[in-house]
Design a protein around this motif. Structure first.
Motif, PDB file in Angstrom:
ATOM      1  N   GLY A 152     -13.701  -0.739  -2.318  1.00  0.00           N
ATOM      2  CA  GLY A 152     -13.031   0.286  -3.106  1.00  0.00           C
ATOM      3  C   GLY A 152     -13.694   0.478  -4.446  1.00  0.00           C
ATOM      4  O   GLY A 152     -14.828   0.037  -4.671  1.00  0.00           O
ATOM      5  N   TRP A 153     -12.970   1.124  -5.339  1.00  0.00           N
ATOM      6  CA  TRP A 153     -13.486   1.458  -6.668  1.00  0.00           C
ATOM      7  C   TRP A 153     -12.445   1.154  -7.739  1.00  0.00           C
ATOM      8  O   TRP A 153     -11.243   1.364  -7.525  1.00  0.00           O
ATOM      9  N   GLY A 154     -12.924   0.700  -8.893  1.00  0.00           N
ATOM     10  CA  GLY A 154     -12.089   0.620 -10.078  1.00  0.00           C
ATOM     11  C   GLY A 154     -12.408   1.813 -10.958  1.00  0.00           C
ATOM     12  O   GLY A 154     -13.563   2.242 -11.022  1.00  0.00           O
ATOM     13  N   TRP A 155     -11.390   2.332 -11.623  1.00  0.00           N
ATOM     14  CA  TRP A 155     -11.593   3.562 -12.407  1.00  0.00           C
ATOM     15  C   TRP A 155     -10.916   3.490 -13.773  1.00  0.00           C
ATOM     16  O   TRP A 155      -9.768   3.035 -13.885  1.00  0.00           O
ATOM     17  N   LEU A 156     -11.608   3.986 -14.781  1.00  0.00           N
ATOM     18  CA  LEU A 156     -10.970   4.411 -16.015  1.00  0.00           C
ATOM     19  C   LEU A 156     -10.800   5.915 -15.852  1.00  0.00           C
ATOM     20  O   LEU A 156     -11.778   6.622 -15.558  1.00  0.00           O
ATOM     21  N   THR A 157      -9.557   6.372 -15.999  1.00  0.00           N
ATOM     22  CA  THR A 157      -9.295   7.794 -15.763  1.00  0.00           C
ATOM     23  C   THR A 157      -8.545   8.405 -16.939  1.00  0.00           C
ATOM     24  O   THR A 157      -8.000   7.703 -17.780  1.00  0.00           O
ATOM     25  N   PHE A 158      -8.507   9.735 -16.922  1.00  0.00           N
ATOM     26  CA  PHE A 158      -7.556  10.469 -17.737  1.00  0.00           C
ATOM     27  C   PHE A 158      -6.460  10.901 -16.779  1.00  0.00           C
ATOM     28  O   PHE A 158      -6.735  11.539 -15.760  1.00  0.00           O
ATOM     29  N   PRO A 183     -11.486  11.263 -13.023  1.00  0.00           N
ATOM     30  CA  PRO A 183     -12.323  10.067 -13.157  1.00  0.00           C
ATOM     31  C   PRO A 183     -13.248  10.144 -14.358  1.00  0.00           C
ATOM     32  O   PRO A 183     -13.912  11.160 -14.577  1.00  0.00           O
ATOM     33  N   LEU A 184     -13.248   9.084 -15.157  1.00  0.00           N
ATOM     34  CA  LEU A 184     -14.146   9.032 -16.311  1.00  0.00           C
ATOM     35  C   LEU A 184     -15.256   8.026 -16.071  1.00  0.00           C
ATOM     36  O   LEU A 184     -16.429   8.283 -16.331  1.00  0.00           O
ATOM     37  N   LEU A 185     -14.874   6.839 -15.586  1.00  0.00           N
ATOM     38  CA  LEU A 185     -15.830   5.757 -15.336  1.00  0.00           C
ATOM     39  C   LEU A 185     -15.443   5.048 -14.043  1.00  0.00           C
ATOM     40  O   LEU A 185     -14.302   4.613 -13.890  1.00  0.00           O
ATOM     41  N   GLY A 186     -16.409   4.948 -13.140  1.00  0.00           N
ATOM     42  CA  GLY A 186     -16.144   4.281 -11.862  1.00  0.00           C
ATOM     43  C   GLY A 186     -16.928   2.985 -11.750  1.00  0.00           C
ATOM     44  O   GLY A 186     -18.081   2.909 -12.175  1.00  0.00           O
ATOM     45  N   VAL A 187     -16.270   1.972 -11.199  1.00  0.00           N
ATOM     46  CA  VAL A 187     -16.954   0.710 -10.903  1.00  0.00           C
ATOM     47  C   VAL A 187     -16.937   0.526  -9.386  1.00  0.00           C
ATOM     48  O   VAL A 187     -15.875   0.366  -8.786  1.00  0.00           O
ATOM     49  N   ASP A 188     -18.118   0.598  -8.811  1.00  0.00           N
ATOM     50  CA  ASP A 188     -18.264   0.469  -7.356  1.00  0.00           C
ATOM     51  C   ASP A 188     -18.039  -0.990  -6.976  1.00  0.00           C
ATOM     52  O   ASP A 188     -18.816  -1.862  -7.356  1.00  0.00           O
ATOM     53  N   ALA A 189     -16.980  -1.256  -6.216  1.00  0.00           N
ATOM     54  CA  ALA A 189     -16.658  -2.638  -5.842  1.00  0.00           C
ATOM     55  C   ALA A 189     -17.044  -2.957  -4.399  1.00  0.00           C
ATOM     56  O   ALA A 189     -16.593  -3.960  -3.838  1.00  0.00           O
TER      57      ALA A 189
END
Ligand SMILES: [Fe+2]
Length: 232
Positions: A152-158, A183-189
């Motif tokens: 999955g993905w971790g996200w910093l979002t608005f 989505p502002l910043l995604g971390v590919d997990a």
């Protein structure tokens, strides 16, 4: 009566027009070029991972997305609703794979070119107001992302619902936008994002990736999301 030559020319024009219409409808997705060299993100992410991740994994999502859309068009043309429904999981997975990775590449930049540096801006202020510090935010993103069971993905979002920053995760290749977030910043997990460099020590990948975050890109996404929200 048309001459043979005029008739042939007319047929060619009709074919060209038909081809143009088909081309307009059937635009293919493509893998975007990286803005940097494969080794730009070393030692946080190796060139070997970047080549595989961008050239193979992302390319596979794009190829499968194009193939799925082609099948969907055929199913729609045949008014085959069952086939259209059956194609939705593949559309969801491969569209997400393409969209998420397209954001991810832009979210990153080498340390020597400003990676990890968040200068004074509206996003920095918003992060500090909500989380206290960038360190607190990154710890929260890492904790939530590490808790994903499987890929999955971790996200910093608005989050438009609250008009504020948010930290969420999505399973597999699900898009943050599909659950109402910007989505502002995604971390590919996914393991393909780190395993060749970090093996089973996923926590080190999550810890290090903040060194190569392109905060300029993240801040631009934040500014655009806020402006769109205010205009709505
Ligand atoms: Fe990935």
């Amino acid at each position: 009566m048309l001459s043979t030559k005029a008739f042939s020319a007319g047929r060619q024009l009709a074919r060209a027009a038909s081809s143009a219409r088909v081309g307009a409808v059937r635009s293919k997705h493509t893998v975007p070029d990286l803005d940097y060299d494969y080794d730009e993100l070393e030692p946080v992410i190796s060139a070997k991972i970047m080549r595989l991740h961008h050239d193979k994994h992302h390319a596979a999502y794009v190829a499968n997305l194009n193939a799925t859309e082609e099948k969907l068009r055929n199913a729609e043309a045949a008014h085959d609703l069952a086939a259209q429904v059956a194609l939705q999981p593949a559309l969801r997975f491969n569209a997400g794979g393409h969209v998420n990775h397209t954001i991810f590449w832009k979210n990153l930049i080498g340390e020597k070119n400003g990676g990890g540096q968040l200068h004074a801006c509206a996003l920095k202020t918003a992060i500090e107001q909500k989380y206290g510090s960038l360190e607190t935010l990154s710890a929260q993103v890492n904790a939530k992302t590490a808790a994903i069971m499987g890929s999955g993905w971790g996200w910093l979002t608005f989050n438009p619902a609250t008009a504020s920053l948010d930290v969420i995760t999505t399973a597999n290749q699900d898009m943050a936008a599909a659950v109402g977030h910007v989505p502002l910043l995604g971390v590919d997990a996914w393991e393909h994002a780190y395993y060749l460099d970090y093996n089973n020590v996923k926590a080190d990948y999550f810890k290090n990736i903040w060194r190569v975050v392109n905060w300029k890109d993240v801040a631009q996404r934040y500014d655009a999301a806020v402006a769109k929200h205010r205009a709505a």
